[in-house]
Scaffold this motif. Structure first.
Motif, PDB file in Angstrom:
ATOM      1  N   ARG A 104      42.592 -25.665 -33.261  1.00 16.16           N
ATOM      2  CA  ARG A 104      42.134 -25.842 -31.871  1.00 16.16           C
ATOM      3  C   ARG A 104      42.821 -27.039 -31.209  1.00 16.16           C
ATOM      4  O   ARG A 104      43.035 -27.044 -29.992  1.00 16.16           O
ATOM      5  CB  ARG A 104      40.613 -26.019 -31.837  1.00 16.16           C
ATOM      6  N   GLU A 140      45.829 -26.556 -28.867  1.00 14.63           N
ATOM      7  CA  GLU A 140      45.564 -26.143 -27.487  1.00 14.63           C
ATOM      8  C   GLU A 140      46.536 -25.060 -27.001  1.00 14.63           C
ATOM      9  O   GLU A 140      47.013 -25.090 -25.868  1.00 14.63           O
ATOM     10  CB  GLU A 140      45.614 -27.358 -26.547  1.00 14.63           C
ATOM     11  N   GLY A 141      46.844 -24.127 -27.898  1.00 16.37           N
ATOM     12  CA  GLY A 141      47.672 -22.984 -27.519  1.00 16.37           C
ATOM     13  C   GLY A 141      49.161 -23.242 -27.517  1.00 16.37           C
ATOM     14  O   GLY A 141      49.952 -22.331 -27.247  1.00 16.37           O
ATOM     15  N   SER A 142      49.583 -24.472 -27.846  1.00 12.97           N
ATOM     16  CA  SER A 142      51.026 -24.758 -27.890  1.00 12.97           C
ATOM     17  C   SER A 142      51.603 -24.290 -29.226  1.00 12.97           C
ATOM     18  O   SER A 142      50.883 -24.109 -30.211  1.00 12.97           O
ATOM     19  CB  SER A 142      51.277 -26.250 -27.693  1.00 12.97           C
ATOM     20  N   PHE A 144      41.105 -16.673 -32.677  1.00  9.10           N
ATOM     21  CA  PHE A 144      42.377 -16.827 -31.965  1.00  9.10           C
ATOM     22  C   PHE A 144      43.137 -15.516 -31.868  1.00  9.10           C
ATOM     23  O   PHE A 144      43.069 -14.675 -32.766  1.00  9.10           O
ATOM     24  CB  PHE A 144      43.283 -17.841 -32.679  1.00  9.10           C
ATOM     25  N   THR A 145      43.867 -15.383 -30.763  1.00  7.50           N
ATOM     26  CA  THR A 145      44.921 -14.380 -30.671  1.00  7.50           C
ATOM     27  C   THR A 145      46.224 -15.053 -31.051  1.00  7.50           C
ATOM     28  O   THR A 145      46.550 -16.130 -30.539  1.00  7.50           O
ATOM     29  CB  THR A 145      45.030 -13.822 -29.242  1.00  7.50           C
ATOM     30  N   ARG A 178      50.105 -15.389 -31.002  1.00  8.12           N
ATOM     31  CA  ARG A 178      51.246 -14.996 -30.183  1.00  8.12           C
ATOM     32  C   ARG A 178      52.489 -15.743 -30.616  1.00  8.12           C
ATOM     33  O   ARG A 178      52.427 -16.916 -30.990  1.00  8.12           O
ATOM     34  CB  ARG A 178      50.980 -15.307 -28.700  1.00  8.12           C
ATOM     35  N   CYS A 214      51.660 -19.488 -31.523  1.00  5.05           N
ATOM     36  CA  CYS A 214      50.692 -20.017 -30.574  1.00  5.05           C
ATOM     37  C   CYS A 214      49.353 -19.365 -30.867  1.00  5.05           C
ATOM     38  O   CYS A 214      49.252 -18.136 -30.950  1.00  5.05           O
ATOM     39  CB  CYS A 214      51.104 -19.712 -29.138  1.00  5.05           C
ATOM     40  N   ALA A 215      48.310 -20.192 -31.077  1.00  2.00           N
ATOM     41  CA  ALA A 215      46.961 -19.689 -31.343  1.00  2.00           C
ATOM     42  C   ALA A 215      46.145 -19.840 -30.056  1.00  2.00           C
ATOM     43  O   ALA A 215      45.730 -20.953 -29.713  1.00  2.00           O
ATOM     44  CB  ALA A 215      46.328 -20.448 -32.495  1.00  2.00           C
ATOM     45  N   LEU A 216      45.926 -18.733 -29.371  1.00  5.47           N
ATOM     46  CA  LEU A 216      45.214 -18.749 -28.080  1.00  5.47           C
ATOM     47  C   LEU A 216      43.750 -18.409 -28.308  1.00  5.47           C
ATOM     48  O   LEU A 216      43.427 -17.378 -28.908  1.00  5.47           O
ATOM     49  CB  LEU A 216      45.847 -17.732 -27.124  1.00  5.47           C
ATOM     50  N   PRO A 217      42.826 -19.257 -27.843  1.00  6.92           N
ATOM     51  CA  PRO A 217      41.412 -18.987 -28.065  1.00  6.92           C
ATOM     52  C   PRO A 217      41.002 -17.620 -27.525  1.00  6.92           C
ATOM     53  O   PRO A 217      41.416 -17.230 -26.436  1.00  6.92           O
ATOM     54  CB  PRO A 217      40.712 -20.124 -27.306  1.00  6.92           C
ATOM     55  N   ARG A 218      40.164 -16.919 -28.272  1.00  5.68           N
ATOM     56  CA  ARG A 218      39.681 -15.596 -27.832  1.00  5.68           C
ATOM     57  C   ARG A 218      38.385 -15.755 -27.044  1.00  5.68           C
ATOM     58  O   ARG A 218      37.545 -16.550 -27.393  1.00  5.68           O
ATOM     59  CB  ARG A 218      39.424 -14.699 -29.026  1.00  5.68           C
TER      60      ARG A 218
END
Length: 494
Positions: free
Chosen positions: A161, A164-166, A460-461, A463, A490-494
């Motif tokens: 987490r 932060e999606g980076s 996470f999604t 990507r 990249c781990a994007l919160p679901r």
């Protein structure tokens, strides 16, 4: 004729006769063994091997000689078993005869046959019984094994987490979490993710897996008798092993100083108690040296094999977002968002279960298996295999067997699903090997793969910063291990 000329002639005749007799003897021995390419003195089949990577070389020899063949890795003679049927026949149907541990030069001099993975005979039997029993009953203390994995999954999610999606490289995110599970069992504690000593150890373990699979490591397997005295990158493998062993020995001393026999905290305590219990047994194999090497085996194998499988798994899931989407649906329906995954949910999640099995099959992390050895002379498929013969039962040839897995080079969860979408077992699924030498940590690894992967996809999604079509799943090195490619996600919160 002068006397010295006569003696020289006799000497030449004797030497020639000895060479011819030796060559005839070797040929006669080879006639009883499975067929294979004729070896050169000292070099063996090295010149042919240079044109291939070693696994491709084995496949070409299978096509030429059949599923059982003999090769010479330098002066070392090895019988190779290729394909599900012949590997199963050896490891399962003749389990006792094929239960010896063969030579793995990159570790043999260091472990000296003392740890559970590399021991033989009565030592191996005692260590295996004890280790299996201790791991099986490890509900002791505050946590069951499943709870330890769930706790570590929580720490992993928190760490991801923070990205932060980076984009980030997941290598040491995963190895820290996986290693902490085996650390909590063996050492009775986990390590902070920022602990530099811990990170250094993980880097050394990773470096050894890479080194053993590269050209230098493979050459060492053939010519260790001379390379051990020469400088080169292979020497770093032994320095790393020494550092890891020092770490294990320090932890043993800490436990020894604070041991309470009535309240064992971890695997080390259990082993120390067993040493004391058998102190008057002259045939006991429970000593400090065997303990250190057994812990070293568990620590290294329990860290790198599962984390490498997870690294392959995340890369595969990014390449196939449609597979990710189906796993999301199953997780949401069975587990939901508000609780960590538990192993009991696996039976209700056939697609996720199939995906995890297919990740293990496709990633094929230990393609060559650890070498086996014959515990007795036996007849096998019409050939005589002498006691002590080293055998490579190739796991890659089982996991990629076209008779068991249609289109084996493609990633397809359908390999483990029936027509109604229910999970389907496949006898050729042997990522942990089979028979008496099956991995002692297989059940632990299955639990880790399920809990870590489902926890990640629950939250996470995944990507890729690059187009999924451009992701290459090919291992950059393929030898002792299939090394996962380096990549960013990249781990994007679901």
């Amino acid at each position: 004729m002068e006397l010295w000329e006569t003696l020289l002639l006799l000497l030449t005749v004797c030497i020639s006769a000895s060479v011819l007799l030796s060559a005839w003897s070797q040929t006669a021995k080879r006639r009883q063994l499975p067929p294979g390419p004729a070896p050169l003195p000292i070099l063996g089949n090295l010149l042919e091997l240079r044109a291939y990577n070693i696994l491709t070389f084995f496949k070409e020899l299978r096509d030429r000689y059949g599923p059982v063949f003999t090769i010479h890795l330098g002066p070392r003679r090895v019988v190779v078993l290729y394909g599900y049927e012949v590997v199963k026949e050896a490891l399962v149907d003749h389990a006792e005869a094929f239960s010896g541990r063969g030579h793995l030069a990159t570790v043999d001099d260091f472990v000296q046959g003392l740890g559970i993975a590399f021991a033989n005979g009565e030592r191996w039997r005692q260590l295996r019984r004890f280790t299996l029993s201790t791991l099986r009953n490890f509900g002791m203390g505050r946590h069951s094994i499943e709870e330890r994995i769930q706790e570590e999954a929580h720490f992993l999610l928190e760490e991801i987490r923070k990205t932060e999606g980076s984009a980030f490289d997941p290598t040491f995110f995963l190895s820290r979490s996986v290693s902490n599970v085996i650390c909590s069992i063996v050492f009775g504690r986990r390590f902070d993710y920022q602990d530099q000593g811990f990170l250094t150890l993980l880097a050394k373990i990773n470096e050894n897996f890479v080194g053993m699979s590269g050209a230098s490591g493979q050459l060492y397997e053939m010519f260790s008798w001379i390379m051990k005295f020469l400088p080169g990158s292979h020497q770093q493998l032994f320095r790393n092993l020494n550092d890891i062993c020092d770490f294990v020995s320090e932890r043993v001393q800490v436990n020894k100083a604070s041991l309470d026999p009535d309240n064992p905290r971890d695997f080390i305590d259990c082993f120390l108690i067993q040493i004391e219990k058998e102190s008057k047994n002259p045939s006991s194999e429970f000593h400090l040296k065997t303990m250190v090497m057994t812990i070293l085996n568990l620590f290294v194998a329990g860290t790198e094999t599962v984390s490498s499988t997870l690294r392959f798994g995340l890369l595969i899931l990014m390449k196939y977002p449609e597979v990710q989407a189906k796993v999301f649906q199953e997780i949401d329906a069975v587990i939901g968002k508000n609780r960590l995954p538990a192993v009991e949910s696996r039976a209700q999640m056939p697609y996720t279960d199939a995906v995890i099995h297919e990740i293990q099959r496709f990633s094929d992390v230990i393609p060559m298996n650890l070498p086996h050895a014959l515990t007795k002379t036996m007849q096998f498929r019409g050939y005589t295999l002498p006691e002590g013969t080293n055998v490579f039962p190739l796991l890659t040839s089982v996991l990629k067997d076209p008779g068991s897995f249609p289109e084996p080079e493609k990633f397809n969860p359908g390999h483990f699903l029936d027509e109604e979408g229910r999970f389907k077992k496949n006898d050729a699924f042997m990522p942990f090997s089979a028979g008496k030498r099956i991995c002692v940590g297989a059940n632990l690894a299955r639990m880790e793969l399920f809990i870590f992967l489902t926890a990640l996809l629950q939250n996470f999604t995944l990507r890729s910063p690059v187009d999924p079509q451009d992701l290459d799943l090919t291992p950059p090195l393929s030898g002792f291990a299939n090394i996962p490619p380096t990549y960013q996600l990249c781990a994007l919160p679901r």
